[in-house]
Write an enzyme that holds these catalytic residues in place. Sequence first.
Site, PDB file in Angstrom:
ATOM      1  N   TYR A  91      -1.781  -1.342  10.022  1.00  0.00           N
ATOM      2  CA  TYR A  91      -1.411  -0.706   8.946  1.00  0.00           C
ATOM      3  C   TYR A  91      -0.294  -0.980   8.225  1.00  0.00           C
ATOM      4  CZ  TYR A  91      -3.413  -1.557   3.779  1.00  0.00           C
ATOM      5  OH  TYR A  91      -3.561  -1.650   2.717  1.00  0.00           O
ATOM      6  N   SER A 122       0.377  -0.987   0.191  1.00  0.00           N
ATOM      7  CA  SER A 122       0.157  -0.352  -0.293  1.00  0.00           C
ATOM      8  C   SER A 122       1.052   1.853   0.676  1.00  0.00           C
ATOM      9  CB  SER A 122      -0.735  -0.209   1.341  1.00  0.00           C
ATOM     10  OG  SER A 122      -1.421   1.280   1.474  1.00  0.00           O
TER      11      SER A 122
END
Length: 172
Positions: free
Chosen positions: A95, A72
């Site tokens: 995350y 990401s």
Amino acid sequence: MNLSRNFYLWISSNNAGVFLDGDWLTSNATSVSINIIRQTFNTNFFGLVELTQVLLPLILNSPSGRIVNMSSIEASLTLHATPNSPIYDSKPFAYNASKAAVNAFTIHLAHELRNTPVKINSAHPGWVKTELGGEGAMMDIAEGAKTGVELAMLPDDGPSGGFFHLGEPVPW
């Protein structure tokens, strides 16, 4: 890469991911629980490493093996440290840290396998309309798959050990 001659092409697309931090803009390193960090790393990082280790003998036997680790833009330490970047204020620690670990694994594995035909790269798919990305996301699933598919279909002289989005490098 000629797919007709390489029907033994092995591709590992490590695509599992969870976001358990709570909120993209209010979650931070001091408020996220150790349990959330562990759960996130178990799915986003440890599962990816374990799957890669299990499939690696098959991938190494392929004439053109490819490993695509779904990361990401949130894993970019460079962009997180740059005040005018689009993700500067987004700090969901569990995350982001788990996806940064995926990128570290990509670099290490690419180095380890540098003398093989296997290509290993990390992909930022974009903000995709999935359960994780939500309805506000900018890209549909087909568009979000483009980077991963491109990296899975790299020619034999393609890059290895990089981080990409739609054919462009993403800063580490």
